[in-house]
Design an enzyme around this catalytic site. Structure first.
Site, PDB file in Angstrom:
ATOM      1  N   LEU A  15       6.389  -3.048  -8.369  1.00  0.00           N
ATOM      2  CA  LEU A  15       5.812  -4.013  -7.444  1.00  0.00           C
ATOM      3  C   LEU A  15       6.870  -5.081  -7.224  1.00  0.00           C
ATOM      4  O   LEU A  15       6.973  -6.044  -7.984  1.00  0.00           O
ATOM      5  CB  LEU A  15       4.521  -4.610  -8.002  1.00  0.00           C
ATOM      6  CG  LEU A  15       3.734  -5.562  -7.091  1.00  0.00           C
ATOM      7  CD1 LEU A  15       3.483  -4.930  -5.722  1.00  0.00           C
ATOM      8  CD2 LEU A  15       2.408  -5.948  -7.727  1.00  0.00           C
TER       9      LEU A  15
ATOM     10  N   ALA B  12     -10.302  -6.858  -7.853  1.00  0.00           N
ATOM     11  CA  ALA B  12     -11.460  -6.249  -7.203  1.00  0.00           C
ATOM     12  C   ALA B  12     -11.970  -5.145  -8.111  1.00  0.00           C
ATOM     13  O   ALA B  12     -11.473  -4.026  -8.092  1.00  0.00           O
ATOM     14  CB  ALA B  12     -11.073  -5.696  -5.832  1.00  0.00           C
TER      15      ALA B  12
ATOM     16  N   ARG C 161     -18.731   8.544   1.311  1.00  0.00           N
ATOM     17  CA  ARG C 161     -19.754   7.580   0.912  1.00  0.00           C
ATOM     18  C   ARG C 161     -20.996   7.782   1.760  1.00  0.00           C
ATOM     19  O   ARG C 161     -20.953   8.335   2.856  1.00  0.00           O
ATOM     20  CB  ARG C 161     -19.218   6.158   1.053  1.00  0.00           C
ATOM     21  CG  ARG C 161     -17.953   5.931   0.267  1.00  0.00           C
ATOM     22  CD  ARG C 161     -17.529   4.482   0.314  1.00  0.00           C
ATOM     23  NE  ARG C 161     -16.088   4.352   0.244  1.00  0.00           N
ATOM     24  CZ  ARG C 161     -15.457   3.254  -0.165  1.00  0.00           C
ATOM     25  NH1 ARG C 161     -16.153   2.209  -0.549  1.00  0.00           N
ATOM     26  NH2 ARG C 161     -14.146   3.207  -0.198  1.00  0.00           N
TER      27      ARG C 161
ATOM     28  N   ARG D 261       4.648 -14.099 -13.359  1.00  0.00           N
ATOM     29  CA  ARG D 261       5.981 -14.597 -13.014  1.00  0.00           C
ATOM     30  C   ARG D 261       5.919 -15.726 -12.008  1.00  0.00           C
ATOM     31  O   ARG D 261       6.708 -16.664 -12.061  1.00  0.00           O
ATOM     32  CB  ARG D 261       6.848 -13.451 -12.453  1.00  0.00           C
ATOM     33  CG  ARG D 261       7.271 -12.415 -13.464  1.00  0.00           C
ATOM     34  CD  ARG D 261       8.414 -11.558 -12.930  1.00  0.00           C
ATOM     35  NE  ARG D 261       8.114 -10.892 -11.671  1.00  0.00           N
ATOM     36  CZ  ARG D 261       7.568  -9.686 -11.590  1.00  0.00           C
ATOM     37  NH1 ARG D 261       7.225  -9.028 -12.700  1.00  0.00           N
ATOM     38  NH2 ARG D 261       7.356  -9.119 -10.410  1.00  0.00           N
TER      39      ARG D 261
ATOM     40  N   TYR E 165     -12.743   6.762 -12.511  1.00  0.00           N
ATOM     41  CA  TYR E 165     -12.860   5.511 -11.751  1.00  0.00           C
ATOM     42  C   TYR E 165     -13.517   4.426 -12.598  1.00  0.00           C
ATOM     43  O   TYR E 165     -13.013   3.302 -12.696  1.00  0.00           O
ATOM     44  CB  TYR E 165     -13.670   5.764 -10.477  1.00  0.00           C
ATOM     45  CG  TYR E 165     -13.787   4.563  -9.572  1.00  0.00           C
ATOM     46  CD1 TYR E 165     -12.661   3.967  -9.005  1.00  0.00           C
ATOM     47  CD2 TYR E 165     -15.035   4.022  -9.260  1.00  0.00           C
ATOM     48  CE1 TYR E 165     -12.774   2.862  -8.162  1.00  0.00           C
ATOM     49  CE2 TYR E 165     -15.155   2.926  -8.414  1.00  0.00           C
ATOM     50  CZ  TYR E 165     -14.025   2.348  -7.880  1.00  0.00           C
ATOM     51  OH  TYR E 165     -14.147   1.253  -7.047  1.00  0.00           O
TER      52      TYR E 165
ATOM     53  N   ASP F 294       0.857  -1.190   0.000  1.00  0.00           N
ATOM     54  CA  ASP F 294       0.000   0.000   0.000  1.00  0.00           C
ATOM     55  C   ASP F 294       0.889   1.233   0.000  1.00  0.00           C
ATOM     56  O   ASP F 294       1.953   1.234   0.637  1.00  0.00           O
ATOM     57  CB  ASP F 294      -0.913  -0.001   1.233  1.00  0.00           C
ATOM     58  CG  ASP F 294      -2.191   0.785   1.024  1.00  0.00           C
ATOM     59  OD1 ASP F 294      -2.093   1.999   0.733  1.00  0.00           O
ATOM     60  OD2 ASP F 294      -3.284   0.198   1.144  1.00  0.00           O
TER      61      ASP F 294
ATOM     62  N   LEU G 113      -6.576  -5.032  -4.879  1.00  0.00           N
ATOM     63  CA  LEU G 113      -7.605  -4.114  -4.382  1.00  0.00           C
ATOM     64  C   LEU G 113      -7.171  -2.653  -4.452  1.00  0.00           C
ATOM     65  O   LEU G 113      -7.952  -1.771  -4.094  1.00  0.00           O
ATOM     66  CB  LEU G 113      -7.967  -4.454  -2.930  1.00  0.00           C
ATOM     67  CG  LEU G 113      -8.943  -5.608  -2.693  1.00  0.00           C
ATOM     68  CD1 LEU G 113      -8.319  -6.959  -3.016  1.00  0.00           C
ATOM     69  CD2 LEU G 113      -9.431  -5.606  -1.243  1.00  0.00           C
TER      70      LEU G 113
ATOM     71  N   TYR H 163      -4.486 -10.862 -20.203  1.00  0.00           N
ATOM     72  CA  TYR H 163      -3.435 -11.706 -19.627  1.00  0.00           C
ATOM     73  C   TYR H 163      -3.913 -13.157 -19.520  1.00  0.00           C
ATOM     74  O   TYR H 163      -3.119 -14.082 -19.679  1.00  0.00           O
ATOM     75  CB  TYR H 163      -3.037 -11.176 -18.245  1.00  0.00           C
ATOM     76  CG  TYR H 163      -1.868 -10.218 -18.295  1.00  0.00           C
ATOM     77  CD1 TYR H 163      -0.612 -10.588 -17.842  1.00  0.00           C
ATOM     78  CD2 TYR H 163      -2.017  -8.931 -18.799  1.00  0.00           C
ATOM     79  CE1 TYR H 163       0.458  -9.719 -17.882  1.00  0.00           C
ATOM     80  CE2 TYR H 163      -0.960  -8.044 -18.857  1.00  0.00           C
ATOM     81  CZ  TYR H 163       0.285  -8.443 -18.395  1.00  0.00           C
ATOM     82  OH  TYR H 163       1.354  -7.569 -18.458  1.00  0.00           O
TER      83      TYR H 163
ATOM     84  N   ASN I 223       1.142  -4.150 -13.538  1.00  0.00           N
ATOM     85  CA  ASN I 223       2.259  -4.587 -12.686  1.00  0.00           C
ATOM     86  C   ASN I 223       1.858  -5.768 -11.812  1.00  0.00           C
ATOM     87  O   ASN I 223       2.646  -6.706 -11.610  1.00  0.00           O
ATOM     88  CB  ASN I 223       2.741  -3.427 -11.817  1.00  0.00           C
ATOM     89  CG  ASN I 223       3.564  -2.411 -12.588  1.00  0.00           C
ATOM     90  OD1 ASN I 223       4.122  -2.717 -13.644  1.00  0.00           O
ATOM     91  ND2 ASN I 223       3.653  -1.193 -12.076  1.00  0.00           N
TER      92      ASN I 223
END
Length: 344
Positions: free
Chosen positions: A61, A114, A186, A106, A145, A31, A73, A159, A99
């Site tokens: 990553l 998500a 929200r 790999r 979004y 994160d 997520l 992929y 990524n």
């Protein structure tokens, strides 16, 4: 299993990490803490089966050791977050997803995306089923979004088809529960903040627009079922019990023990008028359906917010000052667009 969770310090991600640890898995939580919070994972840091990596997955990553599953997520998910950070939202949906897919490729790992009910836009089909292609404005304020997630779904299937990656897609409908940020804009969090602060509840339009609210524990169970399945999806995961925003306001008032006073403003641009998942696939393919009634879930969530009075007071001040939930008439990227709060 050793499971990588991107966005693992976020609202849903932290609950997923907690459940994985509880059942005996090893977890690598990645994160950048742009919308996630360190506090959400503080109780996990003492476990020798939990590792936290502070990384921006749009840049890199990097994970040492084997990985059996990647749960992707990472993304701003509330309207104020993605309207304030439109370029970052598009980047994590595109470069970040790629990524994460490369890493899964790999390692020969199962990859679960998500995704979101927002891919359906303002739906012309009701309830929404997975073979509906949606009604999305590709250049509207919410498109950063919506289209980021639509691209993420497309590259996930690319992929799968081109490289044989074991992928699955979950389309998440409105989810609520403890660890939501009080200022995330929200509808559940904003209503609870206003009710607990003795403020009028802000409703956009006449309150007849509908949402379907799934408690976070149920949603995490669905994510785990998808991870352990061989399903490609997409599969809707949400609560099919549909409620109007006005009905939610009344219920929040009852749970908070206060009379409901509302203020009405114009609907934000492209705000969906109806939202309800068809979860027939989740029932048949994953053996999943939500178990927690909204009254119980809202009580747990209200208790969690009540235990954080300073956070609630700050969010209530923002709502009063128009920092969250002002009428929506600005162009993409402006802070006035926090008005899209009922979309979350």
């Amino acid at each position: 299993m050793r499971v990588l969770v991107t966005g693992g310090a976020g609202f849903i991600g932290s609950h997923l990490c907690e459940r994985l640890i509880a059942r005996g898995d090893q977890v690598v939580c990645v994160d950048d803490l742009s919308s996630g919070r360190h506090d959400n994972i503080a109780d996990l840091l003492g476990s020798d089966r939990f590792e936290f990596l502070h990384q921006d997955i749009t840049e890199r990553l990097d994970v040492e050791g084997s990985v059996d599953a990647v749960m992707h997520l990472a993304s701003p998910a509330s309207p104020p977050d993605y309207l304030r950070r439109p370029l970052e939202t598009l980047a994590v949906g595109s470069r970040g997803t790629e990524n994460a897919l490369r890493l899964a490729h790999r390692h020969g790992a199962r990859f679960v995306l998500a995704s979101t009910s927002e891919v359906y836009g303002d739906p012309a089909i009701h309830p929404q089923c997975e073979d509906y292609w949606g009604n999305v404005n590709p250049v509207g304020p919410r498109s950063v979004y919506d289209e980021a997630k639509r691209y993420a779904e497309a590259v996930t299937f690319a992929y799968r088809r081109a490289l044989g990656v074991d992928t699955g897609i979950v389309r998440i409908f409105n989810t609520y529960g403890p660890r939501m940020r009080a200022d995330d804009g929200r509808v559940v969090s904003s209503f609870l903040v206003q009710a607990l602060s003795g403020e009028p509840l802000t409703i956009y339009g006449d309150g007849s627009q509908t949402r379907s609210f799934c408690y976070v524990d149920d949603l995490v169970t669905a994510l785990l079922a998808m991870m352990e399945s061989g399903e490609a999806g997409p599969i809707n995961c949400g609560n099919p019990q549909e409620r109007t925003v006005a009905e939610l306001a009344t219920l929040v008032g009852e749970i908070a023990g206060c009379p409901v006073v509302t203020e009405h403003h114009d609907l934000p641009q492209d705000d969906p008028t109806r939202r309800r998942p068809d979860i027939a696939l989740a029932r048949t393919r994953l053996g999943w359906s939500p178990q927690i009634e909204i009254e119980d879930g809202l009580r747990r969530t209200a208790a969690w917010f009540a235990s954080r009075p300073e956070e609630v007071a700050a969010a209530a001040a923002d709502l009063r000052g128009g920092q969250l939930g002002a009428p929506h008439d600005a162009q993409p990227g402006g802070h006035d667009q926090h008005a899209a709060l009922l979309a979350g």
